[in-house]
Design an enzyme around this catalytic site. Structure first.
Site, PDB file in Angstrom:
ATOM      1  N   TYR A  74       0.839  -1.211   0.000  1.00  0.00           N
ATOM      2  CA  TYR A  74       0.000   0.000   0.000  1.00  0.00           C
ATOM      3  C   TYR A  74       0.868   1.253   0.000  1.00  0.00           C
ATOM      4  CZ  TYR A  74      -3.816   3.191   1.046  1.00  0.00           C
ATOM      5  OH  TYR A  74      -4.733   4.204   0.967  1.00  0.00           O
ATOM      6  N   THR A 127     -10.793  17.868 -24.458  1.00  0.00           N
ATOM      7  CA  THR A 127     -12.084  17.671 -23.776  1.00  0.00           C
ATOM      8  C   THR A 127     -11.966  17.585 -22.249  1.00  0.00           C
ATOM      9  OG1 THR A 127     -11.814  15.320 -24.230  1.00  0.00           O
ATOM     10  CG2 THR A 127     -13.151  16.580 -25.786  1.00  0.00           C
ATOM     11  N   PHE A 450     -19.786  13.544 -25.905  1.00  0.00           N
ATOM     12  CA  PHE A 450     -19.450  12.638 -27.011  1.00  0.00           C
ATOM     13  C   PHE A 450     -19.383  11.174 -26.570  1.00  0.00           C
ATOM     14  CE2 PHE A 450     -15.026  12.178 -25.676  1.00  0.00           C
ATOM     15  CZ  PHE A 450     -14.842  13.324 -24.919  1.00  0.00           C
TER      16      PHE A 450
END
Ligand code: F0G
Length: 476
Positions: A74, A127, A450
């Site tokens: 981790y 985008t 989109f």
């Protein structure tokens, strides 16, 4: 275009994945089920998948072997240390925060460096990048050279920033209103167009003189380095690695979607010379991505990425990649179909306005072209036009100058005969282009429309129908 011969692929296959071509009637049915949106097709129903080069890469045997070395701890993973060392060596940034992919890094950067109301000038929008800037309260301003918006301009560096536009913006707003300048290298939405090192240096000098920071979108920066070496005076003898490091020395930070240049299937990072950004982003990483030594990635992903970062600037990988894209463009040119020139490094972008001149922009010519190309030959591509551009802050459709369909080449996945097949399909569709109808929205989601919008064909004769009142979830 005389680039008809390319060297054979610089790899041999060790594992293969079967693909199948559905018969035409089934392709039509699948297209209808997908609402004429190629993002909503099932991969199984696609014969040759040129939707994106993002995360669709074939890894080397060395990367596959590295997966087994992944340290899944981790905290303090050895695999993170391998990535950190690779990014330091190859890009030259001392501080690295891993993220699950590029937009994770965009999120951390935008939250760290944009104050509500500030502006972010850049060389054309991307985008997800623009959306994260807007969600952080910022405003994106396009300061790219005009030629970038002209599909037939042969300017060698259509990704360049127009210094006059940038200076005028800073003059008008004052430098405190500028969060940073965002430089993509190359510019995806313009057709994969590179920025010159001379221009990046001029932008960097100007911004530094004003105390404005500069951020590089490095998703495909090695491709950009390749074009600098090919086209810009003084770099013919430099290695791709040297050019990349030079680019990174001119900016304060970069966001990286490792799913592109770095030949992996998932991953990204924020890298910087700025300790303050590093500390802030590392802290936000814990909230949104995962601990700062894994950033949402498995240890094995970090390990494969560390290898990919080193391999991406070596050998002939990039020579081959760009020659493949040029080969496809040459075959499409033989078929007479129009595309954006100069051809960039990751894709051929069909020019839907010239391909389907009978369709007005309201009839979504690029969305329609990508749908009809799938129906024609089972090849999946992506719209980069009105649908991708989305709506402005008044809820109105943005109307980009470019209506493009991107035929994107995954790295080391397809062969020359696949490309011949694709070009033949484009040629057949071009031959019957006059009969192809436009599309209209039947569903539009709030953000990044989109990906999930649905459409239906317009009656062929009424292709001029407006779509300004199309159904939508909200006027984002
Ligand atoms: N910047 C550029 C220039 C990109 O092309 C992309 C992704 C991103 C940032 C975001 O990275 O997907 O890892 O979150 N482009 C993909 C494409 C989606 O198909 O061009 P991400």
């Amino acid at each position: 275009m005389n680039n008809k011969q390319i060297l054979p692929e610089p790899y041999r296959a060790k594992m293969v994945e079967a693909i199948r071509l559905l018969p035409p009637a089934q392709r039509r049915k699948r297209l209808e089920e997908a609402g004429f949106n190629t993002f909503l097709l099932r991969s199984e129903d696609v014969y040759i998948d040129l939707l994106t080069d993002s995360g669709t890469n074939a890894m080397t045997d060395v990367q596959w072997a590295a997966l087994m070395r992944g340290d899944e701890a981790y905290a303090g993973s050895r695999s993170f240390e391998a990535l950190e060392a690779a990014v330091r060596d190859v890009y030259g940034f001392p501080f690295i925060v891993p993220t699950h992919q590029g937009r994770g890094a965009e999120h951390l950067l935008s939250r760290s460096w944009i104050k509500p109301g500030q502006h972010v000038p850049g060389n054309m929008y991307f985008t997800t990048t623009r959306l994260h800037q807007e969600l952080a309260g910022g405003v994106f301003d396009d300061v790219i050279v005009d030629q970038a918006h002209q599909p037939d301009s042969t300017h060698p560096f259509k990704g360049d920033i127009d210094l006059d536009k940038l200076k005028a913006l800073v003059q008008r707003l004052g430098q405190d209103k500028i969060a940073y300048a965002a430089v993509a290298a190359p510019v995806n939405m313009a057709g994969g167009q590179p920025i010159s090192l001379g221009n990046l240096k001029a932008v960097s000098d100007f911004c530094r003189s004003k105390g404005i920071r500069v951020v590089l979108d490095a998703a495909r920066a090695v491709e950009n380095a390749w074009f600098i070496r090919e086209r810009e005076d003084g770099y013919a003898d430099w290695t791709l690695g040297e050019i990349l490091r030079e680019m990174c020395s001119l900016v304060d930070a970069c966001t990286m979607s490792a799913k592109k240049d770095a030949y992996v299937n998932i991953g990204g990072f924020l890298a910087t010379h700025d300790r303050g950004l590093y500390e802030e982003a590392m802290n936000l990483c814990v909230v949104y991505e995962g601990l700062h030594t894994y950033g949402g990635l498995a240890g094995r992903d970090l390990e494969a990425l560390a290898v990919g970062v080193r391999e991406m600037v070596e050998g002939t990988w990039m020579d081959h990649r760009i020659s493949q894209v040029r080969y496809l463009a040459a075959r499409i040119e033989d078929a007479g179909a129009p595309f954006v020139v100069p051809v960039g490094g990751h894709a051929v972008f069909l020019d839907a306005r010239r391909f389907l001149p009978h369709l007005p922009q309201e009839a979504l010519p690029a969305q329609a072209l990508s749908a009809w190309l799938y129906e024609e030959c089972g090849v999946r591509t992506m719209e980069r036009g009105t649908v991708s551009a989305g709506r402005d802050d008044q809820g109105r459709d943005r109307r980009p100058a470019l209506e493009l369909v991107r035929l994107t080449l995954p790295r080391r996945v397809y062969t020359q005969s696949h490309l011949d097949y694709v070009a033949a399909g484009v040629g057949r569709l071009y031959a019957r282009r006059g009969s192809l109808p436009g599309l209209k929205f039947v569903y539009e989601p709030k953000r990044l429309r989109f990906f999930q919008s649905r459409f239906c064909p317009l009656p062929a004769a009424a292709a001029t129908g407006a779509n300004s009142d199309h159904p939508k979830a909200s006027a984002y």
